[in-house]
Design a protein around this motif. Structure first.
Motif, short mmCIF file in Angstrom:
data_model
loop_
_atom_site.label_atom_id
_atom_site.label_comp_id
_atom_site.label_asym_id
_atom_site.label_seq_id
_atom_site.Cartn_x
_atom_site.Cartn_y
_atom_site.Cartn_z
N GLU A 42 -5.70 -12.82 -1.71
CA GLU A 42 -5.78 -12.15 -3.18
C GLU A 42 -5.44 -13.17 -4.01
O GLU A 42 -6.16 -13.21 -5.22
N HIS A 121 -5.16 -6.39 -11.54
CA HIS A 121 -4.72 -5.61 -10.46
C HIS A 121 -3.74 -6.61 -9.52
O HIS A 121 -2.73 -6.16 -9.00
N ASN A 124 -0.68 -7.67 -10.90
CA ASN A 124 0.58 -6.44 -11.00
C ASN A 124 1.06 -6.05 -9.54
O ASN A 124 2.24 -6.14 -9.48
N ARG A 125 0.06 -6.19 -8.50
CA ARG A 125 0.53 -6.20 -7.18
C ARG A 125 1.70 -7.36 -6.83
O ARG A 125 2.32 -7.15 -6.10
N HIS A 126 1.62 -8.28 -7.68
CA HIS A 126 2.26 -9.43 -6.84
C HIS A 126 3.56 -9.60 -8.03
O HIS A 126 4.20 -10.62 -8.18
#
Length: 167
Positions: A42, A121, A124-126
């Motif tokens: 990612e 995205h 934000n996920r990290h």
């Protein structure tokens, strides 16, 4: 995940595209940066999207610089281009799905309007943050700040000296 390796992998994969427009790619990093907690693939996609945009919207025969720094216990990765810049009104909308400021150029270069939405995205996920700065006629800087993985026994890493490498 070691961000220096992630960034270099992302940049290396886009070197042929940069070469088509005569764009020099520079990675400006410091040795000994701490890792971040995250998904390697990612993070590669995140930086590929940012570097690809910098190439796409940068100036022909210009330069794209990716800088990695330790900043207040976090890792900051800035992707800078020398393009036309982004209008101030467009900046807040850039991470919306399918939004494109320069529709004609985006279509010519194969854009879908999803790249920065994906970046947002993944950031934000990290548990990171994304900032965008731009000056019309001078270019843009997209900076991703991610929390560094905590060091053992609360020891914070020292801030090493920069190392610049022309790729």
């Amino acid at each position: 995940v070691e961000l220096d390796g992630v960034v270099r992998q992302a940049v290396a994969g886009l070197m042929p595209l940069a070469a088509e427009d005569g764009i020099a790619m520079v990675v400006d990093s410091v040795p000994g940066l701490p890792p971040v907690l995250g998904d390697h693939d990612e993070l590669v996609q995140l930086f590929q999207n940012l570097v690809h945009n910098a190439i796409k919207y940068g100036r022909e025969n210009g330069k794209v610089t990716v800088s990695l720094r330790l900043q207040d216990g976090q890792l900051a990765v800035a992707v800078r281009d020398e393009g036309e810049g982004i209008s101030p009104n467009a900046i807040p909308r850039l991470t919306e799905r399918f939004y494109r400021e320069d529709v004609k150029r985006s279509r010519e270069r194969g854009g879908t309007g999803l790249g920065l939405a994906i970046v947002k995205h993944i950031v934000n996920r990290h548990q990171g943050r994304l900032s965008i700065e731009s000056r019309q006629g001078e270019g843009s800087v997209f900076t991703v700040v991610l929390p560094a993985a905590r060091e053992e026994n609360g020891v914070k890493p020292a801030i090493p000296e920069p190392v610049t490498e022309m790729l």
